[in-house]
Enzyme design. Structure first.
Site, short mmCIF file in Angstrom:
data_model
loop_
_atom_site.label_atom_id
_atom_site.label_comp_id
_atom_site.label_asym_id
_atom_site.label_seq_id
_atom_site.Cartn_x
_atom_site.Cartn_y
_atom_site.Cartn_z
N ASP A 1 17.41 26.26 44.05
CA ASP A 1 16.33 25.71 44.85
C ASP A 1 15.70 24.57 44.04
O ASP A 1 15.83 24.52 42.82
CB ASP A 1 15.29 26.79 45.18
CG ASP A 1 14.47 26.46 46.41
OD1 ASP A 1 14.45 25.28 46.82
OD2 ASP A 1 13.86 27.37 46.97
N TRP A 2 15.02 23.67 44.72
CA TRP A 2 14.55 22.44 44.08
C TRP A 2 13.51 22.76 43.01
O TRP A 2 12.41 23.22 43.29
CB TRP A 2 14.00 21.51 45.14
CG TRP A 2 15.03 20.52 45.65
CD1 TRP A 2 14.87 19.16 45.74
CD2 TRP A 2 16.36 20.78 46.12
NE1 TRP A 2 16.03 18.58 46.22
CE2 TRP A 2 16.96 19.55 46.46
CE3 TRP A 2 17.13 21.94 46.26
CZ2 TRP A 2 18.26 19.44 46.94
CZ3 TRP A 2 18.43 21.84 46.74
CH2 TRP A 2 18.98 20.62 47.07
#
Length: 856
Positions: free
Chosen positions: A266-267
């Site tokens: 995930d970012w």
């Protein structure tokens, strides 16, 4: 070493030990991918060590790195759970900046109410086609985390509280997306059920609950749809960050399920680049500059990471690139996409109440349309999934063109809350002029947003008060709800009918009006339970997690599994939904292959029924919920028409995860098989003797509350027994913060400046909420760890500088400032040198195997 560090180190050791002991689950292998181009396995020999290290993190917010000289192109990634969010200009991961127009389909929470796998696959195909048109290679979705609590701020992006329903629908999305040549990327793997401290929380969950509730949906997707990529979650799972968790990424995902794709963080969700490579994390996003590449090079040089381990992850990146083929995508017809969005919304509308058959309304009925949501619809959630729709229908516009006679519109209330007598009085006057009131109520944008959990399940007070006042003038009120999650309804007696459209996408208003007028017979069924009150939810005493631990003390008893087992009354049960017709069920017969029964439309109009299969064990054995969804079938029938249906049993029907044997098992004995219209509306049932392991061969370590489902007040000792280990220690008081401490913890920091910064951050969030528009940047900052500063700034801040920032927060201001300055210059020099070396390697001819192995 702090107690928390000691716990995490112990957890990593336990996870590593478990890695060598895991056994394959013995279930069917995943559907195979199409053959990839030749040379994937040998491509790693053509790259320099620096190129390999650089390939495992992004080039920018939405792009991976390329190596043109070996034919490796960059990939474009985009959010896409319910529409492609291809950003224009400056990129961000929160949906703040503008994006290209794309079809905004209903959110996953809405689509789940359709219980229609075929429809989910059509949505996936549409998403995949638009992805190709927008030059997007990887669609970041669908989201299929379990709705552990109705308070999770991101529930609108997730399908259900049930893993079987979630997995089946998500598999449809993935098959559809990938049929168009793109890669789907199901998320967030795993046990990511709260937004509070989402990047710095530890999901503490026993192995059986983890497998049966939080991993099963992902398992179904992997085995049935073979996604080319999966996104790991922000949180830790039992002390180890998901993107570097060998138990999740290697033991379960790859070794047991046979996943052969890429794992994308995930970012900002990567913690330790070296640990990720070792554990099975393929790609770190977005771009940390070349800081992570530098860490990997240093690890190889130090001998703590081998080049062979690096090669495995690099090969996964090459394979991901080779599996994407945009030429497979069909041409996009924007109007056809809009019509599909409408059909999806129509199939997902849930009729919750319809006293005296008030609905559907006959042509010419005089209606007053009241409520701000009728003019400005809530049709999607806030955050990274925010889509710029190609067109947008509103209730006011659609109703004006409907067979109904709209006598008046009134806003009725302020969307952001607060009393407004003028608006309320205008609404009451409008109601007096009409035969029926269509009252559009719902949750506003600040109530449901990525980065922020709800604190209650209530509708805004000003909306409820308006309904109460309208009821004094008329008893013919239809409430039209817009919300992505469950709400309490102490006001339900004031409404004659309730239509819940959830978040219906760009054509949702059309769908709702078609239901109200009878052009469409509602067939949506709830994919989550509506409790009478928040306090009835089994996770309520433990949600959200206190400090850094999110303790899943309720175990298996999530959603309806709790309410049905503990016999807790609810407002609307899982699977519930009304129709304008009625259905009757015949007797059910069962054998080893499945359950067969007849459904008949006994009403006067055509309609669709969702027949649901629930299973429970009658004979003694390990603790388990009284009934669990194990199959479903949606069937459309004309008046008087019957259909004989068979819902087959599969590998998920009778199994449980045996903690004693560390494997899946089926206990021999008698099982109850129920067929019904909801978990509480069972129309026919039978019993079946199932062969398997003797019940007494499987030790059940669960304390007594887990046998009865009475999990509302689990003690520390009981939860520790379920876990099979001691509980992690909670933090508290002013303490030394770490790189993985969230910024919200600065209120406990030793530095007065840090405490002031935390106070300012909280006040800014409160101010944005009062304005009625969530500030996603502030939510993200509040919950993110200091580490993310280094992971989200494209190399401008190195991890060395992050450590110095933490030093300042801990009260050593001069030492921290000196470290930041020296780290900046060292990082700039190193980054410039590595960038130059990387550029130079790109200009060279493809090196020989020998030169690569001795270079860099």
């Amino acid at each position: 070493m702090t107690s928390r560090e000691s716990h995490r180190a112990d957890a990593r050791t336990e996870a590593a030990a478990a890695s060598s002991a895991r056994t394959r689950g013995g279930l069917t292998a995943p559907v195979g991918h199409a053959a990839v181009k030749e040379g994937t396995a040998t491509m790693t020999d053509e790259l320099t060590l620096l190129e390999k290290a650089a390939l495992l993190s992004g080039e920018s917010v939405w792009e991976t790195r390329s190596v043109p000289r070996v034919g490796l192109r960059a990939l474009n990634l985009s959010d896409g759970p319910h529409g492609i969010r291809k950003q224009l200009g400056s990129g961000d991961h929160l949906g703040i900046n503008g994006s290209a127009p794309a079809t905004c389909f209903p959110t996953a929470a809405t689509v789940a109410n359709s219980w229609d796998v075929s429809l989910a696959e059509q949505i996936g195909e549409a998403l995949g086609a638009e992805a190709a048109e927008l030059d997007v290679d990887v669609v970041l979705g669908p989201g299929l985390n379990i709705k552990r609590s109705p308070l999770c701020g991101r529930n609108f992006e997730y399908f259900s509280e049930d893993p079987y329903l979630s997995g089946k629908l998500a598999a449809g999305y993935v098959r559809g997306i990938q049929s168009q040549g793109a890669s789907a990327c199901p998320k967030h793997f795993a046990a990511n059920s709260q937004e509070h401290r989402r990047m710095a929380s530890d999901s503490v969950v026993d192995e059986r609950t983890l497998r049966e509730i939080y991993l099963t949906a992902f398992e179904i997707v992997v085995r049935e749809a073979a996604p080319k990529a999966i996104m790991s979650s922000y949180n830790m799972v039992n002390g180890v960050y998901a993107h570097e968790n060998p138990h999740l990424l290697q033991d379960v995902l790859r070794d047991e399920w046979g996943f052969d794709g890429a794992v994308i963080s995930d970012w900002g969700g990567s913690n330790d680049a070296e640990a990720a490579v070792k554990a099975g994390g393929t790609l770190e996003m977005p771009s940390p500059g070349l800081d992570s590449a530098r860490q990997l090079l240093a690890a190889v040089e130090a001998g703590t990471l081998t080049e062979a381990e690096l090669d495995v992850r690099v090969a996964e990146m090459r394979t991901l690139v080779d599996r994407i083929d945009p030429s497979l995508a069909r041409k996009v017809d924007a109007q056809a996409q809009h019509e599909l969005a409408r059909r999806v919304a129509e199939a997902s509308q849930v009729l919750l109440k319809n006293d005296d058959a008030l609905l559907p309304l006959a042509a010419g009925t005089r209606v007053a349309v009241i409520g701000d949501f009728a003019e400005t619809p809530r049709y999607q959630g806030a955050g990274s999934s925010l889509v710029n729709p190609t067109q947008l229908s509103t209730a006011r516009t659609v109703l004006d063109g409907s067979p109904l006679d709209v006598v008046r519109y009134a806003q009725g209330f302020r969307r952001t809350g607060g009393a407004d007598e003028a608006l309320a009085s205008e609404a009451v006057d409008a109601a007096r002029e009409a035969d029926v009131v269509l009252l559009y109520l719902g949750l506003d944008e600040t109530s449901e947003s990525e980065g922020n959990d709800r604190t209650h399940m209530e509708l805004p007070l000003n909306q409820v008060e308006l309904l109460n006042r309208l009821r004094q003038s008329t008893d013919r009120i239809v409430v039209v709800l817009s919300a992505g999650s469950a709400v309490e309804m102490p006001w339900i007696d004031d409404a004659r009918a309730i239509v819940h459209g959830y978040l219906g996408g760009q054509a949702g208003a059309e769908a709702t009006v078609n239901v109200i007028t009878g052009a469409v017979n509602p067939s949506g069924r709830l994919a989550e339970t509506y409790p009478l009150r928040l306090e009835d939810n089994p996770s309520h005493p433990y949600y959200p997690g206190k400090e850094s631990s999110a303790e899943y003390r309720e175990g298996l008893y999530v959603g309806y599994r709790y309410y049905s087992t503990a016999e807790v009354p609810v407002l609307f049960p899982f699977g519930f939904g009304l129709s304008y017709t009625t259905f009757a069920y015949g007797e059910v017969t069962v054998d080893a292959q499945g359950a067969t029964f007849t459904v008949t439309n006994t009403g006067s109009v055509e309609g669709s029924e969702v027949a649901q299969l629930y299973v429970g064990r009658v004979s003694a054995g390990v603790h388990r919920p009284s009934r669990e969804l194990k199959g479903f079938h949606k069937v459309r029938l004309a008046p008087g028409e019957s259909a004989t249906l068979t819902i087959p049993f599969d590998e998920y029907t009778f199994r449980h995860f045996s903690v004693a044997n560390d494997s899946w098992a089926v206990e021999a004995g008698e099982y109850w098989i129920g067929i019904g219209a909801s978990v509480e509306d069972i129309r026919a049932f039978a019993h079946l003797e199932v062969a398997g392991r003797a019940a007494d061969a499987d030790a059940d370590p669960a304390p007594e509350p887990y046998a009865t489902g009475a999990v509302g007040s689990i003690t520390d000792a009981e939860f520790a027994t379920l876990l099979g280990r001691r509980l992690p220690e909670l933090e508290g008081g002013r303490r030394m913060l770490e790189a993985n401490s969230p910024l919200l913890a600065m209120h406990q920091a030793r530095s007065p400046l840090a405490r002031l910064a935390a106070k300012v951050l909280r006040s800014l969030i409160a101010r944005s909420e009062r304005k009625g528009k969530p500030d996603l940047n502030l939510y993200f900052l509040y919950n993110m760890p200091f580490r993310a500063i280094g992971k989200m700034t494209n190399g401008a801040v190195s991890m060395e500088m992050v450590d110095s920032i933490v030093t300042m927060v801990n009260g050593r201001h001069l030492a921290g400032l000196g470290g930041i300055i020296s780290g900046f210059f060292r990082g700039a020099r190193t980054g410039k040198r590595l960038a130059a070396e990387l550029a130079e390697s790109g200009r060279r001819p493809t090196p020989s195997t020998d030169s690569v192995r001795t270079g860099a």
